[in-house]
Design a protein around this motif. Structure first.
Motif, PDB file in Angstrom:
ATOM      1  N   VAL A  26      -7.973   8.249 -31.924  1.00 39.38           N
ATOM      2  CA  VAL A  26      -7.817   9.512 -32.657  1.00 39.38           C
ATOM      3  C   VAL A  26      -6.471   9.514 -33.368  1.00 39.38           C
ATOM      4  CG1 VAL A  26      -7.629  12.032 -32.456  1.00 39.38           C
ATOM      5  CG2 VAL A  26      -9.265  10.784 -31.019  1.00 39.38           C
ATOM      6  N   ASP A  27      -6.510   9.732 -34.662  1.00 34.59           N
ATOM      7  CA  ASP A  27      -5.281   9.913 -35.437  1.00 34.59           C
ATOM      8  C   ASP A  27      -5.033  11.417 -35.536  1.00 34.59           C
ATOM      9  OD1 ASP A  27      -3.276  10.188 -37.328  1.00 34.59           O
ATOM     10  OD2 ASP A  27      -4.061   8.621 -38.641  1.00 34.59           O
ATOM     11  N   LEU A  28      -4.016  11.886 -34.850  1.00 36.77           N
ATOM     12  CA  LEU A  28      -3.781  13.327 -34.748  1.00 36.77           C
ATOM     13  C   LEU A  28      -3.274  13.955 -36.040  1.00 36.77           C
ATOM     14  CD1 LEU A  28      -2.312  13.294 -31.165  1.00 36.77           C
ATOM     15  CD2 LEU A  28      -4.454  14.369 -31.845  1.00 36.77           C
ATOM     16  N   THR A  29      -2.961  13.153 -37.039  1.00 35.93           N
ATOM     17  CA  THR A  29      -2.601  13.714 -38.341  1.00 35.93           C
ATOM     18  C   THR A  29      -3.838  13.993 -39.186  1.00 35.93           C
ATOM     19  OG1 THR A  29      -2.368  11.566 -39.464  1.00 35.93           O
ATOM     20  CG2 THR A  29      -0.422  12.433 -38.304  1.00 35.93           C
ATOM     21  N   LYS A  30      -5.016  13.638 -38.653  1.00 36.09           N
ATOM     22  CA  LYS A  30      -6.272  13.847 -39.373  1.00 36.09           C
ATOM     23  C   LYS A  30      -7.138  14.850 -38.605  1.00 36.09           C
ATOM     24  CE  LYS A  30      -6.204   9.153 -41.273  1.00 36.09           C
ATOM     25  NZ  LYS A  30      -6.885   7.833 -41.318  1.00 36.09           N
ATOM     26  N   PRO A  31      -7.248  16.084 -39.107  1.00 36.57           N
ATOM     27  CA  PRO A  31      -8.002  17.124 -38.387  1.00 36.57           C
ATOM     28  C   PRO A  31      -9.422  16.715 -38.001  1.00 36.57           C
ATOM     29  CG  PRO A  31      -6.733  18.111 -40.158  1.00 36.57           C
ATOM     30  CD  PRO A  31      -6.593  16.628 -40.312  1.00 36.57           C
ATOM     31  N   GLN A  32     -10.114  15.999 -38.874  1.00 35.34           N
ATOM     32  CA  GLN A  32     -11.493  15.639 -38.558  1.00 35.34           C
ATOM     33  C   GLN A  32     -11.556  14.673 -37.385  1.00 35.34           C
ATOM     34  OE1 GLN A  32     -14.134  17.212 -40.118  1.00 35.34           O
ATOM     35  NE2 GLN A  32     -15.203  16.341 -38.347  1.00 35.34           N
ATOM     36  N   ASP A  33     -10.553  13.799 -37.260  1.00 33.96           N
ATOM     37  CA  ASP A  33     -10.477  12.907 -36.103  1.00 33.96           C
ATOM     38  C   ASP A  33     -10.419  13.717 -34.809  1.00 33.96           C
ATOM     39  OD1 ASP A  33     -10.507  10.512 -37.505  1.00 33.96           O
ATOM     40  OD2 ASP A  33      -8.761   9.708 -36.461  1.00 33.96           O
ATOM     41  N   ILE A  34      -9.608  14.775 -34.824  1.00 37.35           N
ATOM     42  CA  ILE A  34      -9.458  15.617 -33.634  1.00 37.35           C
ATOM     43  C   ILE A  34     -10.772  16.320 -33.301  1.00 37.35           C
ATOM     44  CG2 ILE A  34      -8.211  17.560 -32.609  1.00 37.35           C
ATOM     45  CD1 ILE A  34      -5.885  16.894 -34.541  1.00 37.35           C
ATOM     46  N   LEU A  35     -11.400  16.908 -34.316  1.00 39.29           N
ATOM     47  CA  LEU A  35     -12.663  17.617 -34.104  1.00 39.29           C
ATOM     48  C   LEU A  35     -13.741  16.671 -33.587  1.00 39.29           C
ATOM     49  CD1 LEU A  35     -12.712  19.852 -37.321  1.00 39.29           C
ATOM     50  CD2 LEU A  35     -11.950  20.475 -35.021  1.00 39.29           C
ATOM     51  N   ASP A  36     -13.804  15.475 -34.170  1.00 47.33           N
ATOM     52  CA  ASP A  36     -14.789  14.494 -33.712  1.00 47.33           C
ATOM     53  C   ASP A  36     -14.502  14.058 -32.277  1.00 47.33           C
ATOM     54  OD1 ASP A  36     -15.978  14.605 -36.200  1.00 47.33           O
ATOM     55  OD2 ASP A  36     -15.081  12.735 -36.927  1.00 47.33           O
ATOM     56  N   GLY A  37     -13.215  13.954 -31.932  1.00 52.89           N
ATOM     57  CA  GLY A  37     -12.835  13.570 -30.580  1.00 52.89           C
ATOM     58  C   GLY A  37     -13.300  14.585 -29.547  1.00 52.89           C
ATOM     59  N   PHE A  38     -13.060  15.853 -29.819  1.00 58.58           N
ATOM     60  CA  PHE A  38     -13.495  16.899 -28.888  1.00 58.58           C
ATOM     61  C   PHE A  38     -15.011  16.950 -28.780  1.00 58.58           C
ATOM     62  CE2 PHE A  38      -9.187  18.333 -28.848  1.00 58.58           C
ATOM     63  CZ  PHE A  38      -9.050  19.107 -27.703  1.00 58.58           C
ATOM     64  N   ASP A  39     -15.684  16.777 -29.904  1.00 56.98           N
ATOM     65  CA  ASP A  39     -17.147  16.790 -29.895  1.00 56.98           C
ATOM     66  C   ASP A  39     -17.680  15.646 -29.045  1.00 56.98           C
ATOM     67  OD1 ASP A  39     -19.715  17.829 -30.968  1.00 56.98           O
ATOM     68  OD2 ASP A  39     -19.823  15.867 -31.923  1.00 56.98           O
ATOM     69  N   TRP A  40     -17.067  14.449 -29.176  1.00 52.53           N
ATOM     70  CA  TRP A  40     -17.498  13.301 -28.388  1.00 52.53           C
ATOM     71  C   TRP A  40     -17.289  13.549 -26.896  1.00 52.53           C
ATOM     72  CZ3 TRP A  40     -15.524  10.029 -24.785  1.00 52.53           C
ATOM     73  CH2 TRP A  40     -16.268   8.878 -24.507  1.00 52.53           C
ATOM     74  N   VAL A  41     -16.145  14.106 -26.550  1.00 58.43           N
ATOM     75  CA  VAL A  41     -15.849  14.359 -25.129  1.00 58.43           C
ATOM     76  C   VAL A  41     -16.874  15.314 -24.537  1.00 58.43           C
ATOM     77  CG1 VAL A  41     -14.185  15.354 -23.512  1.00 58.43           C
ATOM     78  CG2 VAL A  41     -13.373  13.910 -25.377  1.00 58.43           C
ATOM     79  N   THR A  42     -17.148  16.407 -25.229  1.00 61.31           N
ATOM     80  CA  THR A  42     -18.093  17.405 -24.719  1.00 61.31           C
ATOM     81  C   THR A  42     -19.480  16.798 -24.518  1.00 61.31           C
ATOM     82  OG1 THR A  42     -16.883  19.172 -25.834  1.00 61.31           O
ATOM     83  CG2 THR A  42     -19.126  19.661 -25.138  1.00 61.31           C
ATOM     84  N   LYS A  43     -19.913  15.979 -25.444  1.00 58.15           N
ATOM     85  CA  LYS A  43     -21.263  15.408 -25.378  1.00 58.15           C
ATOM     86  C   LYS A  43     -21.373  14.255 -24.388  1.00 58.15           C
ATOM     87  CE  LYS A  43     -22.621  16.635 -30.105  1.00 58.15           C
ATOM     88  NZ  LYS A  43     -22.914  16.115 -31.481  1.00 58.15           N
TER      89      LYS A  43
END
Length: 254
Positions: A61-78
């Motif tokens: 996850v590149d934390l300077t990229k908002p979509q990376d963060i959103l995708d990361g949380f989505d992956w964790v939840t699923k």
């Protein structure tokens, strides 16, 4: 309070590949949590422990990229489960001033140290509310959020840390007004011996010299403090905590 309530629950740690983040991943695994590490260097997270019983997960996850963060949380939840504990540890130090600095240096500092945390806090609270989780968010900050070093080249770093103090407190107030039992804490260490000096572009010699000169904490001191915060009874909410190495005095040590 026993930490058994966190066994097999999910924690997300940002900046998990080294330093405080790596130490925190190990500490959370030791209390039986499932831990997802976010960092650009995914392979370093995967090598932190030899035997994690399938409880360690690494995401690039590149934390300077908002979509990376959103995708990361989505992956964790699923794939792992809803987050109970969020440790916002990732941070950068870029030596830059307002009068002579470059826009990309300012953006890197603010995007990593402040904006990414706003996004992770929002996403974590959203998930905790949906799943009725009384979770805990810990924002690893710095004494720079409270103390002016008098160094103009540290202005953006310090500004990001001051902003994080303000944001964390306002999130706490918003949660309280929602009658939420989600906790949020600003944890502000003094100097900690990590790779941040090297990551900022300074030499190994300069890094070694700095830590020889300044009283400093070890990464494990901070991760131990995080475990302490998580061990407190539900009724106890430490909202701000500063930990410093004994004898820290920047004016005399500089």
């Amino acid at each position: 309070m026993s930490l058994d309530y966190l066994k097999d629950k999910v924690a997300i740690v940002t900046g998990a590949s080294a330093g405080i983040g790596a130490a925190t991943v190990k500490s959370l695994l030791n209390i039986g949590m499932k831990v997802v590490g976010f960092a650009r260097r995914k392979e370093r997270i995967e090598k932190l422990v030899d035997n994690h019983n399938g409880k360690l997960f690494a995401r690039s996850v590149d934390l300077t990229k908002p979509q990376d963060i959103l995708d990361g949380f989505d992956w964790v939840t699923k794939n792992v489960g809803p987050v109970y504990v969020l440790i916002n540890n990732a941070g950068v130090y870029v030596s830059t001033s307002v009068l002579t600095g470059e826009l990309d240096e300012w953006e890197k500092t603010m995007d990593t140290n402040f904006m990414s945390i706003a996004i992770t806090c929002r996403e974590a609270v959203k998930i905790m509310k949906i799943n009725k989780i009384d979770g805990h968010i810990i924002n690893v900050n710095s004494v720079a959020g409270y103390y002016d070093f008098g160094d103009p080249t540290a202005v953006m770093y310090r500004a990001s840390k001051c902003a994080l103090v303000t944001m964390t407190e306002n999130i706490r107030i918003e949660l309280a007004r929602m009658n939420s039992k989600i906790k949020i804490t600003t944890l502000s260490p003094g100097v900690v011996k990590t790779e941040i000096v090297l990551a900022s572009g300074f030499s190994q010699q300069m890094s070694d010299g700095l830590y020889e000169k300044l009283p400093h904490l070890e990464s494990e001191d901070v991760s131990d403090t995080i475990i302490y915060l998580l061990s407190l009874p539900q009724r106890v909410h430490i909202t701000e905590l500063m930990i410093r190495p004994l004898g820290e005095d920047f004016k005399n040590n500089s």
